[in-house]
Design a protein around this motif. Structure first.
Motif, short mmCIF file in Angstrom:
data_model
loop_
_atom_site.label_atom_id
_atom_site.label_comp_id
_atom_site.label_asym_id
_atom_site.label_seq_id
_atom_site.Cartn_x
_atom_site.Cartn_y
_atom_site.Cartn_z
N CYS A 65 0.84 -1.20 0.00
CA CYS A 65 0.00 0.00 0.00
C CYS A 65 0.87 1.25 0.00
O CYS A 65 1.88 1.33 0.71
CB CYS A 65 -0.93 0.01 1.21
N LEU A 67 -0.12 4.06 1.11
CA LEU A 67 -0.44 4.85 2.30
C LEU A 67 0.01 4.13 3.57
O LEU A 67 0.42 2.97 3.53
CB LEU A 67 -1.95 5.14 2.37
N SER A 68 -0.08 4.84 4.70
CA SER A 68 0.31 4.27 6.00
C SER A 68 -0.69 4.75 7.06
O SER A 68 -0.34 5.51 7.96
CB SER A 68 1.72 4.74 6.39
N CYS A 69 -1.92 4.33 6.92
CA CYS A 69 -2.95 4.79 7.87
C CYS A 69 -2.59 4.32 9.28
O CYS A 69 -2.17 3.17 9.48
CB CYS A 69 -4.33 4.28 7.47
N PHE A 71 -4.32 3.51 11.88
CA PHE A 71 -5.08 2.45 12.54
C PHE A 71 -4.87 1.10 11.85
O PHE A 71 -5.44 0.10 12.26
CB PHE A 71 -6.58 2.78 12.53
N CYS A 72 -4.03 1.05 10.79
CA CYS A 72 -3.96 -0.13 9.94
C CYS A 72 -2.74 -0.99 10.28
O CYS A 72 -1.62 -0.49 10.34
CB CYS A 72 -3.89 0.32 8.48
N PHE A 74 -2.44 -3.89 8.47
CA PHE A 74 -2.47 -4.79 7.31
C PHE A 74 -1.38 -4.45 6.28
O PHE A 74 -0.75 -5.33 5.70
CB PHE A 74 -3.85 -4.69 6.67
N TYR A 75 -1.12 -3.17 6.08
CA TYR A 75 -0.29 -2.78 4.94
C TYR A 75 1.19 -3.12 5.14
O TYR A 75 1.70 -3.21 6.27
CB TYR A 75 -0.43 -1.27 4.66
N GLY A 111 -4.68 -3.25 -0.56
CA GLY A 111 -4.01 -1.96 -0.36
C GLY A 111 -3.97 -1.17 -1.65
O GLY A 111 -4.37 -1.66 -2.72
N LEU A 112 -3.48 0.07 -1.58
CA LEU A 112 -3.33 0.88 -2.78
C LEU A 112 -1.97 0.54 -3.38
O LEU A 112 -0.95 1.13 -3.01
CB LEU A 112 -3.43 2.37 -2.45
N LYS A 193 -5.51 9.56 2.67
CA LYS A 193 -6.69 8.86 2.18
C LYS A 193 -7.70 9.89 1.70
O LYS A 193 -7.62 11.07 2.08
CB LYS A 193 -7.30 8.06 3.35
S1 SF4 Z 1 -4.44 -0.83 3.31
FE1 SF4 Z 1 -6.09 0.72 3.45
S2 SF4 Z 1 -6.21 1.24 5.64
FE2 SF4 Z 1 -4.24 0.14 5.32
S3 SF4 Z 1 -2.72 1.80 4.96
FE3 SF4 Z 1 -3.51 1.18 2.96
S4 SF4 Z 1 -5.24 2.58 2.52
FE4 SF4 Z 1 -4.78 2.73 4.73
#
Ligand code: SF4
Length: 386
Positions: A65, A67-69, A71-72, A74-75, A111-112, A193
């Protein structure tokens, strides 16, 4: 009953809409049981004692991904341990296996991805269409759709991007990526996001194209109660617009998702309590009077909790999820699975009647892995608000 709830009960009985102030009262009351009874009243008016579930397969095609949200958990970034990406052949094979096992739906998000071209996504949909023609493909959050618009060099043409995906086999959109519709929370917890206006624009475009969608709210982190109410009211207003314009599709279901701190950058936070979870579901049922369904996502909230939630406004507990990597109940193994018999028994034990649905809430008639929809018209309660 808490006296503050009496005028709200009167409104609910008269089928009148609840206000922002009513929402504040619902969040503030200490009388959780009466709150649950009010939500149950609405739930039974719409669905009687029916509780929906579906047989589906979740597939997270990649955890890479851009991004680096906060609360996540997963990425992953390229080169980090644990990164993965499915090939199109693997995805087609997983879909074929799911269909052979009787699934009616495949639910795909990821993910993105920083490098994959737009053609990967349309080819993915076509490959599933070919290998598993009976599966409904519910795929890509609004955040992914905006990402796909960017990588296909049409950042402003959501309609063209969604049309391409629909032509390739996309059947509906899931509700993820909404998080909390508030700029302060956005900038602190998931900067980068899309904001609420873009999320809502993707869903409105999908509705215009005839793609049903869902909506989520991720609660229990750094947002306030006011933020939650603001989020619910924006969803309600968006649904009002879809219904007023008589669009061919709309929101079907709201899925309140509890924040799970494990391994995320916000891991210092405690996350919501069980009481907060049950209150959030009941308030969602009461405030979203134009949403047909409220779903408890058992994989995050546990099956025993979901049983209880059925008496607090919930009418859907999702499905026999066989693989879900994005987030999980704290301490549970990644691979979570529940059989149809177990799911139906859990619903019956809670005093409700289990009904298998397809993605569009049509009743499913099943003989082992073979199935058909009972009636091509939507299930009772799916079409109307409260
Ligand atoms: S997978 Fe989704 S929630 Fe997790 S960092 Fe990437 S955009 Fe954010």
């Amino acid at each position: 009953m808490d006296h503050a709830l009496i005028p709200i009960a009167d409104k609910i009985d008269a089928g009148r809409r609840l206000s922002l102030e009513d929402g504040r009262t619902l969040f503030a009351t200490g009388d959780l049981w009466s709150l649950g009874q009010l939500a149950d009243r609405v739930r039974r008016r719409l669905h009687g004692d029916v509780t929906y579930y579906n047989i589906n397969r979740h597939l997270n095609y990649s955890n890479l991904c851009a991004l680096s949200c906060q609360f996540c958990s997963f990425y992953r970034k390229p080169g980090q341990p644990g990164e993965y990406q499915y090939s199109l052949e693997q995805i087609a094979a997983e879909a074929a296996q799911a269909a052979a096992n009787g699934a009616t739906e495949i639910h795909i998000v990821g993910g993105l991805h920083p490098y994959l071209p737009f053609s990967y996504y349309t080819d993915m949909l076509r490959a599933i269409r070919q290998s598993a023609p009976t599966l409904h493909i519910k795929a890509f959050t609004a955040v992914e759709i905006v990402h796909l618009a960017r990588i296909s060099k049409r950042p402003r043409d959501l309609e063209a991007v969604l049309t391409d995906l629909q032509t390739a086999g996309l059947g509906s959109l899931p509700g993820g990526g909404a998080e909390v519709f508030d700029d302060r929370v956005h900038d602190q917890a998931f900067k980068g996001k899309i904001r609420s206006d873009q999320w809502l624009a993707v869903h409105e475009t999908a509705h215009r194209l005839g793609l049903m969608t869902n909506a989520t709210i991720l609660y229990g982190h750094i947002e306030s109660i006011e933020d939650r109410l603001h989020h619910l009211l924006l969803l309600r207003a968006a649904q009002d617009r879809a219904l007023a314009a008589n669009l061919p599709a709309r929101f079907q279901t709201v899925i309140p998702l509890p924040f799970i701190p494990d391994d995320s950058a916000l891991g210092r936070l405690p996350g919501p309590t069980g009481l907060d979870d049950i209150r959030m579901l009941a308030v969602s049922r009461l405030m979203l009077d134009n949403f047909a369904h409220v779903k408890a996502f058992w994989i995050m909230q546990t099956l025993p909790f979901s049983q209880l939630s059925l008496s607090f406004g919930v009418d859907d507990i999702d499905g026999t999820v066989v693989w879900y990597d994005i987030t999980k109940v704290a301490g549970a193994s990644t691979h979570q699975e529940v059989g149809v018999r177990e799911l139906r028994m859990a619903i019956r034990q809670a005093g409700f009647q289990p009904v298998e649905r397809d993605t569009l809430y049509r009743r499913v008639i099943r003989h082992g892995p073979n199935w058909r929809v009972d009636d091509p018209t939507p299930a009772p309660g799916s079409e109307v608000g409260v």
